[in-house]
Scaffold this motif. Sequence first.
Motif, PDB file in Angstrom:
ATOM      1  N   ALA A 139      34.011  20.467  44.116  1.00  0.00           N
ATOM      2  CA  ALA A 139      34.031  21.808  43.530  1.00  0.00           C
ATOM      3  C   ALA A 139      35.241  22.600  44.006  1.00  0.00           C
ATOM      4  N   ALA A 140      35.654  22.377  45.259  1.00  0.00           N
ATOM      5  CA  ALA A 140      36.807  23.109  45.790  1.00  0.00           C
ATOM      6  C   ALA A 140      38.075  22.782  45.009  1.00  0.00           C
ATOM      7  N   GLU A 141      38.198  21.562  44.548  1.00  0.00           N
ATOM      8  CA  GLU A 141      39.383  21.177  43.780  1.00  0.00           C
ATOM      9  C   GLU A 141      39.464  21.927  42.451  1.00  0.00           C
ATOM     10  N   LEU A 142      38.313  22.268  41.883  1.00  0.00           N
ATOM     11  CA  LEU A 142      38.306  22.926  40.575  1.00  0.00           C
ATOM     12  C   LEU A 142      38.972  24.296  40.614  1.00  0.00           C
ATOM     13  N   TRP A 143      38.925  24.964  41.766  1.00  0.00           N
ATOM     14  CA  TRP A 143      39.480  26.313  41.845  1.00  0.00           C
ATOM     15  C   TRP A 143      41.006  26.321  41.856  1.00  0.00           C
ATOM     16  N   GLY A 144      41.623  25.170  41.844  1.00  0.00           N
ATOM     17  CA  GLY A 144      43.076  25.124  41.788  1.00  0.00           C
ATOM     18  C   GLY A 144      43.620  24.762  40.422  1.00  0.00           C
ATOM     19  N   ILE A 145      42.742  24.523  39.459  1.00  0.00           N
ATOM     20  CA  ILE A 145      43.213  24.153  38.116  1.00  0.00           C
ATOM     21  C   ILE A 145      43.962  25.311  37.478  1.00  0.00           C
ATOM     22  N   ASP A 146      43.372  26.493  37.514  1.00  0.00           N
ATOM     23  CA  ASP A 146      44.018  27.702  37.000  1.00  0.00           C
ATOM     24  C   ASP A 146      44.048  28.726  38.135  1.00  0.00           C
ATOM     25  N   PRO A 147      45.203  28.968  38.744  1.00  0.00           N
ATOM     26  CA  PRO A 147      45.265  29.849  39.920  1.00  0.00           C
ATOM     27  C   PRO A 147      44.742  31.258  39.658  1.00  0.00           C
ATOM     28  N   SER A 148      45.057  31.832  38.502  1.00  0.00           N
ATOM     29  CA  SER A 148      44.640  33.211  38.240  1.00  0.00           C
ATOM     30  C   SER A 148      43.120  33.309  38.094  1.00  0.00           C
ATOM     31  N   ILE A 149      42.535  32.394  37.324  1.00  0.00           N
ATOM     32  CA  ILE A 149      41.077  32.401  37.167  1.00  0.00           C
ATOM     33  C   ILE A 149      40.400  32.044  38.490  1.00  0.00           C
ATOM     34  N   GLY A 150      40.984  31.095  39.209  1.00  0.00           N
ATOM     35  CA  GLY A 150      40.419  30.713  40.498  1.00  0.00           C
ATOM     36  C   GLY A 150      40.399  31.875  41.472  1.00  0.00           C
ATOM     37  N   TYR A 151      41.487  32.644  41.506  1.00  0.00           N
ATOM     38  CA  TYR A 151      41.538  33.798  42.410  1.00  0.00           C
ATOM     39  C   TYR A 151      40.514  34.854  42.004  1.00  0.00           C
ATOM     40  N   THR A 152      40.416  35.127  40.704  1.00  0.00           N
ATOM     41  CA  THR A 152      39.500  36.171  40.232  1.00  0.00           C
ATOM     42  C   THR A 152      38.053  35.829  40.558  1.00  0.00           C
ATOM     43  N   THR A 153      37.659  34.609  40.255  1.00  0.00           N
ATOM     44  CA  THR A 153      36.268  34.215  40.514  1.00  0.00           C
ATOM     45  C   THR A 153      35.983  34.137  42.013  1.00  0.00           C
ATOM     46  N   ALA A 154      36.920  33.591  42.778  1.00  0.00           N
ATOM     47  CA  ALA A 154      36.713  33.493  44.226  1.00  0.00           C
ATOM     48  C   ALA A 154      36.614  34.881  44.848  1.00  0.00           C
ATOM     49  N   PHE A 155      37.460  35.800  44.392  1.00  0.00           N
ATOM     50  CA  PHE A 155      37.408  37.169  44.906  1.00  0.00           C
ATOM     51  C   PHE A 155      36.047  37.803  44.615  1.00  0.00           C
ATOM     52  N   GLY A 156      35.537  37.577  43.408  1.00  0.00           N
ATOM     53  CA  GLY A 156      34.240  38.148  43.050  1.00  0.00           C
ATOM     54  C   GLY A 156      33.112  37.616  43.907  1.00  0.00           C
ATOM     55  N   PHE A 157      33.125  36.316  44.166  1.00  0.00           N
ATOM     56  CA  PHE A 157      32.055  35.728  44.973  1.00  0.00           C
ATOM     57  C   PHE A 157      32.145  36.172  46.434  1.00  0.00           C
ATOM     58  N   ILE A 158      33.354  36.203  46.987  1.00  0.00           N
ATOM     59  CA  ILE A 158      33.509  36.643  48.378  1.00  0.00           C
ATOM     60  C   ILE A 158      33.145  38.120  48.506  1.00  0.00           C
ATOM     61  N   ARG A 159      33.486  38.901  47.500  1.00  0.00           N
ATOM     62  CA  ARG A 159      33.105  40.321  47.505  1.00  0.00           C
ATOM     63  C   ARG A 159      31.583  40.469  47.501  1.00  0.00           C
ATOM     64  N   GLN A 160      30.904  39.610  46.748  1.00  0.00           N
ATOM     65  CA  GLN A 160      29.442  39.671  46.721  1.00  0.00           C
ATOM     66  C   GLN A 160      28.851  39.333  48.082  1.00  0.00           C
ATOM     67  N   LEU A 161      29.454  38.375  48.772  1.00  0.00           N
ATOM     68  CA  LEU A 161      29.003  38.057  50.128  1.00  0.00           C
ATOM     69  C   LEU A 161      29.204  39.251  51.059  1.00  0.00           C
ATOM     70  N   ALA A 162      30.332  39.937  50.894  1.00  0.00           N
ATOM     71  CA  ALA A 162      30.597  41.119  51.721  1.00  0.00           C
ATOM     72  C   ALA A 162      29.583  42.225  51.438  1.00  0.00           C
ATOM     73  N   ILE A 163      29.188  42.368  50.180  1.00  0.00           N
ATOM     74  CA  ILE A 163      28.189  43.389  49.826  1.00  0.00           C
ATOM     75  C   ILE A 163      26.845  43.067  50.478  1.00  0.00           C
ATOM     76  N   HIS A 164      26.453  41.801  50.452  1.00  0.00           N
ATOM     77  CA  HIS A 164      25.208  41.402  51.113  1.00  0.00           C
ATOM     78  C   HIS A 164      25.264  41.713  52.611  1.00  0.00           C
ATOM     79  N   LEU A 165      26.396  41.432  53.216  1.00  0.00           N
ATOM     80  CA  LEU A 165      26.543  41.706  54.645  1.00  0.00           C
ATOM     81  C   LEU A 165      26.474  43.206  54.920  1.00  0.00           C
ATOM     82  N   ARG A 166      27.148  43.990  54.090  1.00  0.00           N
ATOM     83  CA  ARG A 166      27.122  45.444  54.283  1.00  0.00           C
ATOM     84  C   ARG A 166      25.712  45.996  54.115  1.00  0.00           C
ATOM     85  N   ASN A 167      24.993  45.520  53.105  1.00  0.00           N
ATOM     86  CA  ASN A 167      23.628  46.008  52.882  1.00  0.00           C
ATOM     87  C   ASN A 167      22.712  45.668  54.049  1.00  0.00           C
TER      88      ASN A 167
END
Length: 352
Positions: free
Chosen positions: A5-33
């Motif tokens: 799955a990690a390899e898939l995030w390098g196929i399209d750098p822009s989409i990979g960055y956007t989706t990864a940022f969203g998921f990491i942000r969600q983890l940060a929100i859980h931690l903050r809550n």
Amino acid sequence: MKNSAAELWGIDPSIGYTTAFGFIRQLAIHLRNSIVHNKNDAFRMVYNWQFTHSLDFWSCVLAYHCTPEKEAEAGGKESQLKLLVYPLVQVTLGAMRLIPTALYFPLRFHLVRSLLRTSRATDTYIPLASPLLEVLASAEMKKPPNTTTLKAFDFAVSYKAPKAYLRTRVYQDGVGDQVVELLGEFLYLWSKSIAFPELALPVVIQLKRWLKQSRSKSQGNKNAKLAAQLVLLVQKIEANAKFIEEKRGRVDFAPNNRAQVDAFLRDFDAAKTPLGAYVVGQRKGRAERAKLLEEARKEDDKRRREDERAAFEDEDGDDVMDSDEDMDVDEDDEDEFDLEKDEEEEEEGDDE
């Protein structure tokens, strides 16, 4: 599965960055809550396998796509995903310090390993000595352990320790092994750095302070095994610091010469440094012990299956014997019935 799955995030750098940022942000929100809504079970949003594996997965993604080799293949251009190293590290460090109790030391070790992977692959310095030294400074590791008959705790498959393991020698030995291993692995990453002596100095001071307290007659830890491991680690760290000081004493460039600083001992094999040789030897020892344990586990499983098969066959044999006995009883009943019938016929003949 994580690597694929990690390899898939390098196929399209822009989409990979956007989706990864969203998921990491969600983890940060859980931690903050979990921090803001500090209720009894709020921390369970973070302290679970799903959250732990999520952080570990994004560590795999960044470690795969943000290496110097990948940058060289891209013509020296950094991956967009490298911008996510800092937020991921902050979320991971915040998660491991959310509940700093001995029950969740296994989770802390899992997260430290994830950050070690990120640091190793991206060549990014992450301050991991502090979370490990905090473990040594805890009440669990300062007081003498109690003897117990519990089996060794498996840190690889647990993120929380049962309460029965607290203040026991088997758990303290396991925690000590993890701290020594991870501290060695962390410092090994920078064993060739020109700044290693300054980097290692606070660690050495803290370890020596803990060793001094452990020898106290009234409040000492009195765990000879752990003390011996830490003494050896301190010796290797100091030897490596002296090695780097000797090497950098021969250089003729100033600290502001960034190119020369980065090139310091670049082609030198880290495994040949004093600390590197120690860490490599420890890795081999752990691999051999893991192999022996795996062989013993397989042998136990094989023996258990054979015992179960033998017990099953014995039960089948008993059932067959019971059925044979029932058949014998039925035949005896038939013989008695025939005998009674013959006697009745004889009596009827006499009456006639």
